[in-house]
Every structure is written in C-alpha cells, then in structure tokens.
Design an enzyme around this catalytic site. Structure first.
Site, short mmCIF file in Angstrom:
data_model
loop_
_atom_site.label_atom_id
_atom_site.label_comp_id
_atom_site.label_asym_id
_atom_site.label_seq_id
_atom_site.Cartn_x
_atom_site.Cartn_y
_atom_site.Cartn_z
N ASP A 104 0.97 -1.43 -0.08
CA ASP A 104 0.07 -0.02 0.09
C ASP A 104 0.76 1.30 0.02
O ASP A 104 0.49 2.31 0.34
CB ASP A 104 -0.81 -0.13 1.30
CG ASP A 104 -0.24 -0.02 2.51
OD1 ASP A 104 0.89 -0.18 2.52
OD2 ASP A 104 -0.82 0.15 3.56
N LYS A 155 5.13 2.54 15.45
CA LYS A 155 3.86 3.62 16.15
C LYS A 155 4.17 3.97 17.17
O LYS A 155 3.42 3.79 18.38
CB LYS A 155 2.80 2.80 16.02
CG LYS A 155 2.36 2.39 14.44
CD LYS A 155 0.95 1.90 14.15
CE LYS A 155 0.85 1.53 12.59
NZ LYS A 155 1.43 0.42 12.13
N ASP A 213 2.17 6.33 2.03
CA ASP A 213 1.18 5.06 2.51
C ASP A 213 -0.11 5.46 2.14
O ASP A 213 -0.54 6.48 2.52
CB ASP A 213 1.52 4.99 3.90
CG ASP A 213 0.36 3.74 4.46
OD1 ASP A 213 -0.78 3.83 4.11
OD2 ASP A 213 1.09 3.22 5.13
#
Ligand code: GDD
Ligand code: MG
Length: 324
Positions: A104, A155, A213
């Site tokens: 992606d 993250k 992304d």
C-alpha cells in the site's frame, strides 16, 4: 531473487470501496496501486510471491488477467497472520536474501542499490527509510554509524518518537530471518521480530524523492498526485473529446466527451463522464458514471457507482454501485 508482497489487511480506512475491492486493486495514476509496487521490482527478481488474505480471490484473478514478465504466485492465508505471520506462511520457497514490499505504498526506492548495500553490510537485512514530519503512524528507526539501525519502534507516541526516519515498507532480509518467526500464529513483524534482529545488523537505506502510504482516501489521492508528478503514471492521457490539458490517465474504454479535467485524475475501464461534468484530483473506477454537470473533486468513485447530474462530490468516497 524472490520478492514477497504483503497483501493482507482489510483496508478499513478505505471503506466502503474495500468491502468489495482490495485497496491494492484501486487504480491510481492509471493502474492499480499493486502494479505501482511491482514497478519497484529490480531486474534481479525472477518470481513474486503474494501473501494474500482478505479478498485473496480478487487479487489472484487480477494478477492472472494482468501478468508480469515474471511469474506471480499468490499464497493465501486462511486467517490474518499479521505482517510477520504472513511472511512466514508464504515464505517457504524464498531466496536468500529476499525482498519484501508492503503493498500500500508508493515510493521511489532504487531496489538494486538496496541489494548492493545488503551485499556490503552482510547483516540480517536492509530497510528503506524515508523522513517524515510526523512519524507516529509508522515504524521509526534510529540510525547510528554507517546507518546501522540502533533502535526500532513501531507507531510511537508523537511526542516520544525517537527520530523522523520511518520504515518505508520496502526491505531486504536474510532467509534466516524467516526462521525467527513462529509459524501459524499472528505475528507483527515490525513489533515482535525487527527489534530482536538489530544485534545481527540491520541497516537503513535512506531515500528522499517521494513516498506515501496510500491507506486513507486523502493519502491515496496524494499518492496518485506524487506518481503523476514524478512521471510514474501509466501514460494513457485524456479520453478523446475531453476538455482541459490536465494530467489524466484514462483507460482506452473510458468516455468523457465534453467533460473538463483538472490535474490528477484516473478513469478506469468503461467509466463514463458526461458532457459538462468536471473532475479533478480523483479516481473514477470501472464502469462508474459521472452524469452531466456533476463535479467530482478530491474523491474516489467506486466501481459501477453513479454521481447524479449536477451533484458535487467533494472529499467523498462512494462504494461499489452506490449513488451520490
Ligand atoms: N499477508 C498479510 N497478512 N499481509 C498483511 C496483514 C496480514 O495479516 N496485515 C497487514 N498486511 C499487509 C498490508 O496489506 C500492507 O501491505 C502491509 O502488510 C502493512 O500493513 P498495514 O496494515 O498497511 O500497516 P501500517 O501501514 O500500519 O504499517 C506498516 O507500514 C508502514 C509504512 O507504510 C509498517 O510496516 C510500518 O513499520 C511502516 O512504517
Ligand atoms: Mg499501510
């Protein structure tokens, strides 16, 4: 060399389109996102393995109908195994080393140079890294001497992110890395595996031209813009009879006589744009119709969907066969 492309994931942030179309098959800049990932394959690669999950039949059917010069082999997962579990499940016949791509992302990574770096460093792997303003939605790498990755945090909180260099979703790994992933259970490669590989030597391969992304509508359209601006669109041009001199990638079966175009538009197979309609910064998927005097801006129109005459769709997303 073999390349593995990770294609699980539900594409939740691109619903309702992703209820029926996997995000990797959404066309941007004239071809599906997945085929822009294939554009990154270096000449060294002689087979592509697809770790598929959600909507795997749609992916398999599409790659059968649109082959590459090298074989593409889908390996479906019965239940989602995460990025690491997916690598393990599909990785039995991979080479040493092998390339891995998230499916992606759009990027400008010289994957042949990345392979050369792995040859020089001879560690566990090399990860392509891109610098962003806010690294918190991504995997974040801290670099030491020789661009060796000293720390990797997936993250992090924005305030505590230890650097702005993020995992771009393109990497090369020694085959032995697969053996450190447990089989048949969900594993996050980035959270559970990468930190443990750092002592063996994992190196950053920095690049700076462009990266995105494409996991949300805004980012998908930004990815499309970047591809157009960097000359990576499938060069199909405007349909005959369309107005404007904008950057448009229209399938040969799309019709748009008398419609006007701003920049960065994809019209997929059999899309119809009626006279007086206006499109900019958008994707109109296969068989969708934009009726007279409608405008579609900053939006994604799903397959077979219809934007009614005179309506304005701005920053919207219409699912398959929906009306707006
Ligand atoms: N086979 C398989 N199985 N693939 C999966 C699964 C699964 O269960 N879950 C996700 N994937 C695929 C997705 O389709 C995508 O191509 C890739 O693995 C990464 O998953 P995402 O869900 O898109 O992760 P992310 O965007 O939050 O984070 C990842 O990508 C960032 C860059 O875009 C991580 O790799 C981050 O470290 C990275 O910075
Ligand atoms: Mg992603």
């Amino acid at each position: 060399m073999k390349a593995l492309v990770l294609i699980g994931g539900f594409g939740t942030r691109l619903r309702p389109i992703t209820y029926t179309v996997p995000k990797q098959l959404i066309p941007i800049a004239g071809k599906p996102l997945l085929y822009h990932v294939f554009d990154l394959l270096p000449p060294e690669v002689d087979e592509v393995v697809l770790a598929t999950g959600y909507l795997s039949d749609a992916i398999a059917a599409h790659v059968r109908a649109h082959p590459l010069p090298i074989p593409i082999r889908p390996v479906p997962e019965a239940t989602p195994l995460g990025t690491g579990g997916g690598m393990r499940n599909a990785g039995d016949d991979l080479s040493d080393p092998f390339l891995v791509f998230n499916s992606d992302v759009v990027a400008d990574v010289d994957t042949s140079a990345l392979i050369r770096l792995q040859d020089q460093r001879a560690g566990a792997g090399v990860m392509a890294l891109y610098e962003v303003e806010d690294p918190s939605p991504y995997g974040v790498a801290v670099l030491g001497p020789d661009d060796r990755i000293e720390r990797f945090v997936e993250k992090p909180e924005r305030a505590s992110a230890p650097s702005r260099w993020i995992n771009a979703g393109v990497a090369l790994w020694a085959r032995s890395v697969l053996e450190s992933i447990p089989r048949g259970v969900p594993v996050s490669f980035e959270r559970e595996i990468v930190p443990g590989l750092l002592p063996q030597g994992v190196y950053g391969f920095r690049f700076s031209t462009f990266w995105e992304d494409a996991g949300t509508p805004t980012r998908l359209l930004n990815a499309q813009r970047l591809l157009f601006q960097h000359g990576r669109a499938a060069h199909r041009g405007r349909p005959p009879g369309a107005l404007g001199s904008a950057q448009v990638a229209a399938a040969s079966t799309a019709r748009a006589t008398g419609a006007s175009f701003g920049d960065f538009v994809t019209l997929d197979e059999h899309a119809v744009v009626e006279p007086g309609a206006h499109l900019a910064n958008c994707v109109v998927m296969a068989g969708a119709t934009i009726e007279r005097e409608a405008s579609v801006i900053g939006s994604i129109v799903g397959p077979g969907a219809r934007v009614r005459a005179g309506h304005r769709l701005q920053d919207g997303i219409l699912g398959a066969a929906a009306e707006g």
